[in-house]
Design an enzyme around this catalytic site. Structure first.
Site, PDB file in Angstrom:
ATOM      1  CB  SER A 103      -1.138  -0.083   1.222  1.00 47.86           C
ATOM      2  OG  SER A 103      -1.865  -0.791   0.945  1.00 47.86           O
ATOM      3  CE  LYS A 106      -4.681   1.954  -0.444  1.00 43.53           C
ATOM      4  NZ  LYS A 106      -4.012   0.876  -0.436  1.00 43.53           N
ATOM      5  CB  SER A 320      -4.352   1.765   3.784  1.00 42.99           C
ATOM      6  OG  SER A 320      -3.576   0.931   3.056  1.00 42.99           O
TER       7      SER A 320
END
Length: 484
Positions: A103, A106, A320
Site C-alpha cells: 500500500s 498509494k 489505506s
C-alpha cells in the site's frame, strides 16, 4: 492490506497535520461569562526547520540502523534514506531494484490525483428520471420552488411510474448513513432521495444502477480471491455505497455486487422518503436523444457531491482505503482521455510520475492500490516522489504529506509505536504503511535529532506479523533518534 477503520481521529487528522506543518496557530478560547485570571498568549506556529542544520553522516547513520535492519523478522530488507533538502543519499540498500510496494503505492495515485484535479473538484453522483411511455399528468421538476413547496407541506402534483437512473461518478464514499455527518461530510443517498421526492415523484416502476463510467475487469491481476470476503476491497465499480460494506463503518466481507447493492440501498432510502420503487436492476443510461419510441428522454433531477479531491486523497492515505485508491486511479485515467480501467489507471499514474520528473525505470504496476502481488517499483521511485512533494515546486502535492498516518495517532499507524522501545517515534514518524503476504513496507518522513527532514522507504520481503511491524517501527525510531 486491510484498510484502517476511521475512528477517534477522523476529524483531527487534518488539524494535526497542519499543526505539525506549522500552518496553524491556536488562539486562546474565552468562554462566555468567564473572566480569565491569567492572560494566555496565543501559541505561535512551529518554527521552520533550519536549512543550515548538520546533515547526517552516511557512515554513522548506516551504523545506527545496522542493528534494527538486521532483525531476522525483517528478512533482508531493501531501504533508502535521503536528506529531503539536499537529496543526499544517507543509506541505500538495493533501492534501485524493483520490489513489491504493497500500500505504499498509494502515494503514487495520490500524486496523480492531486496533479490532475483542481483542489475544489468533487465526484458527483446523479439521478435521472425517464417518464413512462404514457406521460403522467405532472412532470417532475427539481426547481427550488418545488422543493420549498414540499418542505412547507404544500401538496405538489404527484408523479407515478417511469424509471429512475442512479448514475455513479466513481465515489466509493457515497453513504447510506442517516446519522450526524462527520468530517469530511460524504455524499448521502438520503439527500438524493429528498431531492427526488421534492420533484413530486411518489412511485417509479424501475430503479436502474449505472456503473458504466468504469470499464474492464472489476478485480486485478495478482489479487487474492479472498480480498472481497476478507473485507480488503470491493470489486471495482463506479457506483458503490459505503465502500461495498453492509452499513457505514462496518467491517468484514464486502459485497460482490456493489452497483446492485447501491441500487437496493437507494431504493430503501427512497421508500423512507415516500417514493415507492417496484424493481431494481443494472443498466446504462441511454445517451441524449436515444429514448425509445413513445418515451421521453431522461433528465437530471438530483445530484450529490463528494468532499473535494484533496480530502479524499488524505482519507485514502490515512486509512489505506483500497476502493478510493482504485477509483482515483480510474478517474485520473478518464480525465486524461484513457480507459477508466486497471490498464488505463496504471498508464495514467505512471504518466504523471514522468511529468513530475520522478524516475520509473523498472516499474511494473497491475493496480493503483498496491493490493496486487505483481506490482514492482524501486524504493528510490517512491522516495523521489516524497521529495518532489516536500520541495516547493509542486504545492498541489502537499496533501500527499498531510495524509500520511502519524505514528501512534492516526490511520494505519494509530495502534503502533506504543511499546517502550518504539514510543519515541509516536508523533514523530509520518509514513504510509504497506502489507501483503510477500512484503511489509513503510515509506515516509521524520525529523532527526539534528533537525534535518529525512525521507525513507523500507521494504521487508516477509508477510506482515506483529514482530515484523514492530521491527520496522524500531528502524524508523532509530532514524528519528539519530544525531549521526
Amino acid at each position: 492490506m486491510t484498510p484502517a477503520t476511521p475512528g477517534r481521529v477522523s476529524g483531527l487528522t487534518a488539524i494535526a497535520g497542519a499543526l505539525l506543518a506549522g500552518q496553524l496557530s491556536v488562539a486562546p478560547v474565552q468562554q462566555p461569562g468567564v473572566t480569565p485570571t491569567v492572560s494566555r498568549p496565543a501559541a505561535v506556529p512551529l518554527a521552520a526547520l533550519d536549512p543550515a542544520a548538520r546533515t547526517a553522516d552516511p557512515a554513522a547513520l548506516d551504523a545506527r540502523l545496522a542493528g534494527p535492519l538486521a532483525n531476522p523478522a525483517l528478512g533482508n530488507p531493501a531501504g533508502l534514506v535521503v536528506d529531503a533538502l539536499t537529496g543526499a543519499v544517507l543509506l541505500d540498500r538495493r533501492s534501485d531494484v524493483p520490489t513489491a510496494p504493497a500500500s505504499t503505492l498509494k502515494t503514487v495515485v495520490a500524486a496523480a490525483a492531486l496533479t490532475t484535479f483542481s483542489p475544489r473538484e468533487t465526484l458527483t453522483t446523479r439521478v435521472f428520471y425517464s417518464p413512462p411511455a404514457t406521460t403522467p399528468t405532472a412532470t417532475p421538476t427539481a426547481t427550488p420552488a418545488a422543493a420549498a413547496s414540499t418542505a412547507a407541506g404544500t401538496a405538489t402534483s404527484a408523479v407515478s411510474g417511469g424509471t429512475l437512473w442512479l448514475v455513479g461518478g466513481g465515489d466509493p464514499t457515497l453513504t447510506a448513513a442517516t446519522g450526524p455527518a462527520g468530517y469530511p461530510a460524504f455524499a448521502r443517498l438520503a439527500d438524493l432521495a429528498t431531492q427526488v421526492r421534492n420533484t413530486g415523484i411518489t412511485q417509479v416502476d424501475h430503479l436502474v444502477a449505472d456503473q458504466a463510467l468504469f470499464t474492464g475487469p472489476s478485480t486485478g491481476e495478482g489479487w487474492r480471491d479472498s480480498y472481497v470476503t476478507d473485507g480488503n476491497v470491493t470489486p471495482l465499480s463506479a457506483l458503490e455505497v459505503d465502500g461495498g460494506r453492509a452499513t457505514a463503518g462496518a467491517t468484514g466481507p464486502r459485497t460482490a455486487t456493489p452497483a446492485m447493492a447501491a441500487a437496493n440501498a437507494f431504493a430503501a432510502a427512497l421508500r423512507r422518503y415516500g417514493v415507492q420503487v417496484s424493481s431494481t436492476e443494472i443498466g446504462v443510461l441511454p445517451a441524449a436523444g436515444a429514448a425509445s419510441a413513445g418515451q421521453a428522454g431522461a433528465r437530471q433531477i438530483a445530484t450529490v457531491h463528494s468532499p473535494p479531491i484533496p480530502l479524499l486523497v488524505e482519507r485514502m492515505l490515512t486509512y489505506s482505503d483500497n476502493d478510493l485508491a482504485e477509483s482515483l486511479g480510474r478517474l485520473v485515467a478518464h480525465a486524461r482521455g484513457l480507459p477508466a480501467s486497471f490498464a488505463g489507471a496504471v498508464s495514467a499514474v505512471l504518466g504523471v510520475l514522468h511529468e513530475l520528473g520522478v524516475p520509473t525505470a523498472g516499474t511494473y504496476l497491475a493496480d493503483t492500490s498496491g493490493l496486487s502481488t505483481a506490482n514492482r517499483i524501486p524504493p528510490a521511485t517512491l522516495v523521489a516522489l516524497l521529495r518532489t512533494a516536500v520541495l516547493p515546486g509542486h504545492p498541489a502535492l502537499r496533501t500527499l504529506l498531510t495524509g500520511l498516518p502519524v505514528a501512534g495517532f492516526s490511520g494505519t499507524l494509530n495502534d503502533r509505536y506504543d511499546s517502550a522501545d518504539a514510543r519515541a517515534g509516536a508523533g514523530a514518524v509520518r509514513a504510509k504503511t504497506g502489507s501483503l503476504r510477500i512484503v511489509t513496507s513503510l515509506t515516509g518522513q521524520v525529523v532527526d535529532v539534528n533537525g534535518r527532514l529525512l525521507l525513507f522507504g523500507f521494504f521487508a520481503p516477509v508477510e506482515e506479523a506483529g514482530a515484523t511491524r514492530d521491527a520496522l517501527d524500531r528502524v524508523a525510531v532509530a532514524l528519528a533518534s539519530c544525531g549521526c
